[in-house]
Design an enzyme around this catalytic site. Structure first.
Site, PDB file in Angstrom:
ATOM      1  N   CYS A  43      17.956  23.135  48.205  1.00 14.23           N
ATOM      2  CA  CYS A  43      17.896  24.540  48.630  1.00 14.23           C
ATOM      3  C   CYS A  43      16.669  25.194  47.981  1.00 14.23           C
ATOM      4  O   CYS A  43      16.665  25.440  46.770  1.00 14.23           O
ATOM      5  CB  CYS A  43      19.193  25.222  48.213  1.00 14.23           C
ATOM      6  SG  CYS A  43      19.104  27.034  48.068  1.00 14.23           S
ATOM      7  N   CYS A  46      17.225  28.302  45.902  1.00 10.33           N
ATOM      8  CA  CYS A  46      17.879  28.043  44.618  1.00 10.33           C
ATOM      9  C   CYS A  46      16.844  27.632  43.575  1.00 10.33           C
ATOM     10  O   CYS A  46      16.916  28.024  42.413  1.00 10.33           O
ATOM     11  CB  CYS A  46      18.923  26.926  44.750  1.00 10.33           C
ATOM     12  SG  CYS A  46      20.198  27.285  45.970  1.00 10.33           S
TER      13      CYS A  46
END
Lengths: 123, 447
Positions: A43, A46
């Protein structure tokens, strides 16, 4: 020795166990996509948010708990019926929330250090 | 531009509908005492509408049986469930406001503010510590705090949803219900409530409230009609009352601000200015202002823009639509019939009206005798619409669109030229043709 406890968990069941073992505590939870063997998450948001969140952890309240939770791989996360989405009502990763309260920061909000600091320091 | 003298361009006291809207337009400083969101979010419109909906769903569940659903005979309600759901929603709104303020770089302080002079505010925290702030301009958006006793539409709305969830509820009214609203419509709203289980004590004033050893409350009141005193016992007594602004704690008199003697509210000009230069007031605290969230929000935004020098647009307080969320909802925009008569004269207005029946009520065998619409228009020319009034389901949703029409100067001719959406309740507005003046029966017959 930090003034807060950091707990690293992987998956929904481990998350619930960590929470239930710390009843009555002020629990902050950070949800991220799984990291690979090189320590890089699938991600990209993230990856961007984590240093920002970590940078503000010195402001966590005394005696609080910080749970770092890897939610799973990308296919697991994309499934709309996964437990994080169904039960915890997470809408995206990364999510930073204060357990048991409506306080949460989602996705780009986690890039903003002042918002993260606000969550850690205000009631 | 270079500020120089003052700490801030703008300090706003009050974090409710008006205060927040104003702050998000500029870069000021906000002090507040309720959770962010003010009356509306924390103890007003939001919780009210959700509880009203909770009660309406009870009625829908009962109707469902007539539409083929298997519903158990006894359907009960647990107050705690919507109670905590509403609380959670309110808290998430508070958080949402907090994030927005932070994002827009608005400095938020959880302090109780008071004025020292036209450029100085002192904020006090829970421990009593004070912070002094100076500002080029100050906006007071502190609204009102409940005072008693007085009757406001909130009392009816509360009584309505409490009755709807199965509570034995009584409403005591000193003189009239829904003061300021069209009284014919107010009568329909209260008749509906009375025929659906709410007890009304008209023209009564409370005299005494005592707590009994059992824990119940005994209320003694005077019936101003008969002159007699009566009493009854209740589990809970709710003062759903009018609001008074916190002028003393704000120290408004101390800075020489002009207030209305009766209401205690701040006298404001059309640009929201108070009698003290550089100090403005928006929202419920302004004398003569509608006590509504949307007007406070809009006024707040426009004021912020004017103070920033970005615009000179003033708030338009005319034709503000509103809805009372009683079990039979009442939505309206523009003038009441009484006000239209007062302003224009009875002979120069034409009132079109109709009693209608919502389609869904038929199968459900619901009583529609108070479902009614009226359009108050000018009699001459195309018949400019002065006011629209509607009682029925989803009144707020129905009237919102017609409010746009009034903004645009809609006439009765426009209404007639508008094709209705079928089958709806709203379409009945486009079919209005019986006038009060004709004396004909205004009951709509089926299609």
């Amino acid at each position: 020795m930090t003034h807060y406890e950091e707990v690293k968990v992987h998956g929904y069941d481990e998350f619930c166990k960590a929470v239930s073992e710390r009843k009555g505590k002020d629990i902050f939870a950070y949800f991220s996509g799984d990291k690979d063997a090189q320590g890089v998450s699938w991600c990209p948001d993230c990856v961007k948010a984590e240093p920002v969140v970590r940078g503000e952890m010195a402001h966590l309240p005394e005696g609080s708990v910080f749970i770092y939770c890897q939610v799973g791989d990308r296919p697991y996360w994309k499934d709309p019926n996964n437990d994080f989405k169904k039960v915890l009502k997470l809408s995206g990763v990364p999510t930073l929330l204060r357990y048991g309260t409506p306080q949460k920061l989602v996705e780009e909000e986690c890039f903003k250090s002042d918002l993260v600091r606000m969550m850690f320091t205000e009631d | 531009f270079f500020l120089g003298k003052y700490d801030y361009d703008l300090v706003i006291i009050g974090g409710g509908s008006g205060g927040l809207a104003c702050s998000k337009e500029g870069k000021p400083w906000v002090c507040t005492k309720w959770g962010l969101g003010g009356t509306c979010v924390n103890v007003g419109c939001i919780p009210k509408k959700l509880m009203h909906h909770s009660a309406l769903l009870g009625g829908a569940v009962r109707d469902a049986a007539k539409y083929g659903w298997s519903i158990p005979d006894k359907v009960s309600h647990d107050w705690q469930v919507p109670g905590s759901a509403v609380q959670n929603h309110v808290k998430s709104l508070n958080w949402g406001h907090r994030v927005q303020l932070q994002d827009k770089k608005v400095k938020y302080l959880n302090l109780k503010g008071r004025l020292v002079d036209e450029h100085t505010v002192v904020g006090t925290n829970r421990s009593g510590n004070e912070t002094v702030l100076t500002a080029e301009n100050i906006v007071i958006a502190t609204g009102g705090r409940p005072k008693y006793p007085a009757n406001v539409n909130v009392a009816l709305e509360c009584a309505g949803f409490l009755t709807g969830i199965g509570q034995d509820t009584t409403v005591m009214v000193r003189s009239i219900a829904l003061r300021g609203f069209d009284q014919q419509m107010a009568g329909l709203v209260t008749s509906h409530m009375a025929s659906h289980g709410t007890r009304f004590l008209w023209r009564c004033v409370p005299k005494k409230l005592e707590k009994l050893p059992s824990g119940n409350l005994q209320v003694t009141w005077a019936d101003t009609g008969s002159g007699h005193e009566e009493w009854d016992t209740f589990d809970t007594v709710l003062w759903a009352v009018g609001e008074a602004p916190e002028t003393k704690s704000l120290n408004l008199e101390g800075v020489g601000m002009a207030l209305n003697k009766d209401t205690g509210k701040i006298i404001v000009a059309e640009d929201e200015a108070t009698s003290v230069e550089h100090v403005y007031a928006i929202g419920d605290i302004g004398e003569g202002r509608p006590e509504l969230t949307p007007t406070a929000i809009k006024a707040g935004k426009l004021l912020a823009r004017r103070l920033a020098g970005v615009s000179s647009e003033l708030m338009n307080y005319r034709s503000v639509p509103t809805t009372v969320f009683t079990p039979l909802e009442y939505g309206c925009v523009g003038l009441s019939e009484e006000e239209a008569e007062r302003q224009h004269g009875k002979d120069t207005i034409e009132v079109y009206h109709a009693f209608y029946k919502p389609l869904e009520f038929t199968v459900a065998e619901r009583d529609a005798s108070q479902c009614y619409i009226k359009a108050v228009c000018q009699r001459s020319g195309d018949g400019r619409i002065l006011g629209l009034h509607f009682t029925g389901p989803n009144a707020g949703e129905v009237v919102q669109g017609f409010a746009l029409g009034l903004q645009c100067g809609a006439t009765y001719s426009h209404l007639l030229a508008t094709v209705g959406i079928h089958p709806t309740c709203a379409e009945e507005l486009t079919k209005l043709h019986i006038t009060k003046r004709s004396g004909l029966d205004p009951t709509v017959t089926g299609c």
